[in-house]
Scaffold this motif. Sequence first.
Motif, PDB file in Angstrom:
ATOM      1  N   SER A 174       5.763  -4.055   3.242  1.00 34.95           N
ATOM      2  CA  SER A 174       5.563  -2.682   3.718  1.00 34.95           C
ATOM      3  C   SER A 174       6.666  -1.804   3.151  1.00 34.95           C
ATOM      4  O   SER A 174       7.828  -2.219   3.060  1.00 34.95           O
ATOM      5  CB  SER A 174       5.595  -2.633   5.252  1.00 34.95           C
ATOM      6  OG  SER A 174       4.523  -3.372   5.796  1.00 34.95           O
ATOM      7  N   LEU A 175       6.290  -0.597   2.772  1.00 35.32           N
ATOM      8  CA  LEU A 175       7.270   0.352   2.239  1.00 35.32           C
ATOM      9  C   LEU A 175       7.972   1.066   3.385  1.00 35.32           C
ATOM     10  O   LEU A 175       7.338   1.470   4.373  1.00 35.32           O
ATOM     11  CB  LEU A 175       6.588   1.382   1.323  1.00 35.32           C
ATOM     12  CG  LEU A 175       5.926   0.786   0.071  1.00 35.32           C
ATOM     13  CD1 LEU A 175       5.239   1.901  -0.716  1.00 35.32           C
ATOM     14  CD2 LEU A 175       6.961   0.093  -0.804  1.00 35.32           C
ATOM     15  N   ALA A 176       9.267   1.221   3.227  1.00 38.22           N
ATOM     16  CA  ALA A 176      10.051   1.939   4.243  1.00 38.22           C
ATOM     17  C   ALA A 176       9.953   3.425   3.984  1.00 38.22           C
ATOM     18  O   ALA A 176       9.738   3.880   2.844  1.00 38.22           O
ATOM     19  CB  ALA A 176      11.493   1.475   4.201  1.00 38.22           C
ATOM     20  N   GLU A 177      10.135   4.189   5.049  1.00 42.09           N
ATOM     21  CA  GLU A 177      10.121   5.654   4.926  1.00 42.09           C
ATOM     22  C   GLU A 177      11.271   6.082   4.026  1.00 42.09           C
ATOM     23  O   GLU A 177      12.403   5.661   4.204  1.00 42.09           O
ATOM     24  CB  GLU A 177      10.271   6.315   6.298  1.00 42.09           C
ATOM     25  CG  GLU A 177      10.311   7.832   6.236  1.00 42.09           C
ATOM     26  CD  GLU A 177      10.461   8.431   7.617  1.00 42.09           C
ATOM     27  OE1 GLU A 177      10.886   9.593   7.689  1.00 42.09           O
ATOM     28  OE2 GLU A 177      10.170   7.729   8.604  1.00 42.09           O
ATOM     29  N   PRO A 178      10.998   6.929   3.034  1.00 43.67           N
ATOM     30  CA  PRO A 178      12.065   7.316   2.095  1.00 43.67           C
ATOM     31  C   PRO A 178      13.085   8.216   2.756  1.00 43.67           C
ATOM     32  O   PRO A 178      12.765   9.023   3.607  1.00 43.67           O
ATOM     33  CB  PRO A 178      11.307   8.063   0.992  1.00 43.67           C
ATOM     34  CG  PRO A 178      10.086   8.608   1.686  1.00 43.67           C
ATOM     35  CD  PRO A 178       9.722   7.570   2.708  1.00 43.67           C
ATOM     36  N   ARG A 179      14.330   8.038   2.339  1.00 45.53           N
ATOM     37  CA  ARG A 179      15.382   8.939   2.795  1.00 45.53           C
ATOM     38  C   ARG A 179      15.195  10.293   2.133  1.00 45.53           C
ATOM     39  O   ARG A 179      14.852  10.394   0.964  1.00 45.53           O
ATOM     40  CB  ARG A 179      16.763   8.373   2.431  1.00 45.53           C
ATOM     41  CG  ARG A 179      17.052   7.046   3.063  1.00 45.53           C
ATOM     42  CD  ARG A 179      18.247   6.394   2.426  1.00 45.53           C
ATOM     43  NE  ARG A 179      19.464   7.149   2.648  1.00 45.53           N
ATOM     44  CZ  ARG A 179      20.626   6.855   2.094  1.00 45.53           C
ATOM     45  NH1 ARG A 179      20.715   5.821   1.279  1.00 45.53           N
ATOM     46  NH2 ARG A 179      21.702   7.584   2.353  1.00 45.53           N
ATOM     47  N   GLY A 180      15.411  11.335   2.891  1.00 41.46           N
ATOM     48  CA  GLY A 180      15.280  12.674   2.345  1.00 41.46           C
ATOM     49  C   GLY A 180      13.969  13.327   2.666  1.00 41.46           C
ATOM     50  O   GLY A 180      13.760  14.475   2.319  1.00 41.46           O
ATOM     51  N   VAL A 181      13.016  12.598   3.331  1.00 41.18           N
ATOM     52  CA  VAL A 181      11.760  13.224   3.729  1.00 41.18           C
ATOM     53  C   VAL A 181      12.045  14.202   4.856  1.00 41.18           C
ATOM     54  O   VAL A 181      12.651  13.854   5.850  1.00 41.18           O
ATOM     55  CB  VAL A 181      10.734  12.161   4.155  1.00 41.18           C
ATOM     56  CG1 VAL A 181       9.498  12.845   4.701  1.00 41.18           C
ATOM     57  CG2 VAL A 181      10.363  11.300   2.987  1.00 41.18           C
ATOM     58  N   GLN A 212       0.853  -1.190   0.000  1.00 36.91           N
ATOM     59  CA  GLN A 212       0.000   0.000   0.000  1.00 36.91           C
ATOM     60  C   GLN A 212       0.889   1.241   0.000  1.00 36.91           C
ATOM     61  O   GLN A 212       2.010   1.224   0.517  1.00 36.91           O
ATOM     62  CB  GLN A 212      -0.916  -0.005   1.222  1.00 36.91           C
ATOM     63  CG  GLN A 212      -1.993  -1.089   1.170  1.00 36.91           C
ATOM     64  CD  GLN A 212      -2.939  -1.003   2.361  1.00 36.91           C
ATOM     65  OE1 GLN A 212      -2.530  -0.621   3.449  1.00 36.91           O
ATOM     66  NE2 GLN A 212      -4.191  -1.385   2.155  1.00 36.91           N
ATOM     67  N   ALA A 213       0.381   2.300  -0.596  1.00 39.01           N
ATOM     68  CA  ALA A 213       1.153   3.535  -0.659  1.00 39.01           C
ATOM     69  C   ALA A 213       1.491   4.012   0.761  1.00 39.01           C
ATOM     70  O   ALA A 213       0.685   3.888   1.687  1.00 39.01           O
ATOM     71  CB  ALA A 213       0.371   4.609  -1.407  1.00 39.01           C
ATOM     72  N   LEU A 214       2.702   4.533   0.911  1.00 38.75           N
ATOM     73  CA  LEU A 214       3.143   5.050   2.202  1.00 38.75           C
ATOM     74  C   LEU A 214       2.584   6.457   2.384  1.00 38.75           C
ATOM     75  O   LEU A 214       2.820   7.342   1.546  1.00 38.75           O
ATOM     76  CB  LEU A 214       4.676   5.085   2.267  1.00 38.75           C
ATOM     77  CG  LEU A 214       5.298   5.603   3.552  1.00 38.75           C
ATOM     78  CD1 LEU A 214       4.992   4.673   4.715  1.00 38.75           C
ATOM     79  CD2 LEU A 214       6.801   5.763   3.378  1.00 38.75           C
ATOM     80  N   ILE A 215       1.825   6.671   3.447  1.00 37.91           N
ATOM     81  CA  ILE A 215       1.269   7.992   3.744  1.00 37.91           C
ATOM     82  C   ILE A 215       2.246   8.698   4.672  1.00 37.91           C
ATOM     83  O   ILE A 215       2.499   8.243   5.789  1.00 37.91           O
ATOM     84  CB  ILE A 215      -0.131   7.888   4.371  1.00 37.91           C
ATOM     85  CG1 ILE A 215      -1.046   7.044   3.482  1.00 37.91           C
ATOM     86  CG2 ILE A 215      -0.708   9.281   4.592  1.00 37.91           C
ATOM     87  CD1 ILE A 215      -1.211   7.590   2.086  1.00 37.91           C
ATOM     88  N   GLN A 216       2.801   9.798   4.208  1.00 41.06           N
ATOM     89  CA  GLN A 216       3.886  10.455   4.935  1.00 41.06           C
ATOM     90  C   GLN A 216       3.782  11.967   4.764  1.00 41.06           C
ATOM     91  O   GLN A 216       3.385  12.446   3.698  1.00 41.06           O
ATOM     92  CB  GLN A 216       5.232   9.967   4.382  1.00 41.06           C
ATOM     93  CG  GLN A 216       6.431  10.508   5.099  1.00 41.06           C
ATOM     94  CD  GLN A 216       6.659   9.796   6.419  1.00 41.06           C
ATOM     95  OE1 GLN A 216       6.465   8.589   6.505  1.00 41.06           O
ATOM     96  NE2 GLN A 216       7.048  10.543   7.426  1.00 41.06           N
ATOM     97  N   GLU A 217       4.133  12.712   5.804  1.00 39.49           N
ATOM     98  CA  GLU A 217       4.234  14.169   5.662  1.00 39.49           C
ATOM     99  C   GLU A 217       5.547  14.489   4.970  1.00 39.49           C
ATOM    100  O   GLU A 217       6.614  14.076   5.421  1.00 39.49           O
ATOM    101  CB  GLU A 217       4.167  14.863   7.019  1.00 39.49           C
ATOM    102  CG  GLU A 217       4.140  16.384   6.895  1.00 39.49           C
ATOM    103  CD  GLU A 217       3.974  17.080   8.224  1.00 39.49           C
ATOM    104  OE1 GLU A 217       5.008  17.295   8.908  1.00 39.49           O
ATOM    105  OE2 GLU A 217       2.831  17.410   8.587  1.00 39.49           O
ATOM    106  N   VAL A 218       5.485  15.200   3.869  1.00 38.36           N
ATOM    107  CA  VAL A 218       6.683  15.480   3.073  1.00 38.36           C
ATOM    108  C   VAL A 218       6.754  16.977   2.781  1.00 38.36           C
ATOM    109  O   VAL A 218       5.777  17.718   2.899  1.00 38.36           O
ATOM    110  CB  VAL A 218       6.660  14.696   1.748  1.00 38.36           C
ATOM    111  CG1 VAL A 218       6.626  13.208   1.998  1.00 38.36           C
ATOM    112  CG2 VAL A 218       5.483  15.126   0.874  1.00 38.36           C
ATOM    113  N   THR A 219       7.941  17.377   2.384  1.00 37.48           N
ATOM    114  CA  THR A 219       8.198  18.731   1.903  1.00 37.48           C
ATOM    115  C   THR A 219       8.895  18.626   0.558  1.00 37.48           C
ATOM    116  O   THR A 219       9.855  17.873   0.407  1.00 37.48           O
ATOM    117  CB  THR A 219       9.092  19.507   2.888  1.00 37.48           C
ATOM    118  OG1 THR A 219       8.449  19.556   4.159  1.00 37.48           O
ATOM    119  CG2 THR A 219       9.339  20.922   2.394  1.00 37.48           C
TER     120      THR A 219
END
Length: 383
Positions: free
Chosen positions: A375-382, A39-46
């Motif tokens: 599960s998708l891991a949190e991307p580096r650089g977020v 499933q798509a990773l829901i994350q707060e990003v900039t």
Amino acid sequence: MPRLGFSLLVILFLATLAGCGDKAADPGPPPAPNVKIAQALIQEVTEWDEYTGRVEAVNSVDIRARVSGYLEKVNFTAGSKVNKGDLLFLIDPKPFKAQLDYAVAELERAQSKQQLAKNDQARAENLFQAKAISAEEYDARNKGLREAAAAVNSAEANVYSAKLNLEYTEIRAPISGRIGRELITAGNLVNTAGDTTLLTTLVSTDPVYVYVDADEQSVLKYRRQAQQKHQGSADLKGTPAQLALADEADFPHQGQLDYVAPREDAATGTVTLRGVFANPDELLSPGLFARMRVRGSAPYSAALLPDRAIGTDQAQRFVWVVDQNHQVSYRQVTPGSRIGQMRVIREGLQAGDWVVIEGVQKLKPGIKVNPERISLAEPRGVQ
């Protein structure tokens, strides 16, 4: 006739055996391909906009002499760090010391003449009041006093100039920073007439600047964001910026914009931006290639997928979605900015969708797959 009937029976028997052989060789439907879904990773990003540029020193000085003379001493090690005021070069001071002594003597002589002129003017004042001298002589005495005072001022200026020249024989660091190699060695003549002799260069090291050229649309975007944040002001000073060197994948150096060119370059359609970055360990050397990125959005919640899960169909971008029956379907999506190794999906996904992450090259609409959920891991650089 009996022989013909026997031949027909043989042919029918062989045909039956051939039919049975074809059925035995039929492999049946291919097995369902193995895929990995998530499933798509829901994350707060900039979002960040990346540019290329070079590191520049905040201060850079070409060290040159202010007086001509023979270089007597080089007082630093090439490439070393120096502090403001440190002695770098020494020009032979003896001729300048002699000039100062001469100027001081001339000042003393002028001061003596001034004192004599004052005495003469005082006597003339008394004699003129007693009408013992003429007005012409009285005026001459006053004029002589003014000339003596002017001579003292001139002599004082000569003394000051001689002192400056003597001080200039000691060439000191005007800023703190790292110094280059000496371009002239002791014993050579340093010339200040015409083509002034360059002695060395000195650059500051902390902080440093990075200059980049941003396109017009991006600059307008940054200014719109600044207007919203600052309630009307479009000033970009203080906008967060990050820096990466040639051997760095991430952007570990934090800084901010401190200068925006006052006008756009009409030839390129770009505006020069400058970021300022702390450099206490001197890792950032002036002249190094660098990648600088500028914050392009406020933080927001986004759905993220790996770039490898997104396919291209002419001008459309799509993903493969697996339903409860393990069947795949084509889903058009609208991708956004890249965040680390992930991509923002702006439109096309629904909550709970399982997307094929690995094995997409085996798929076509409607086929069944053998999915493995990951599960998708949190991307580096977020950030």
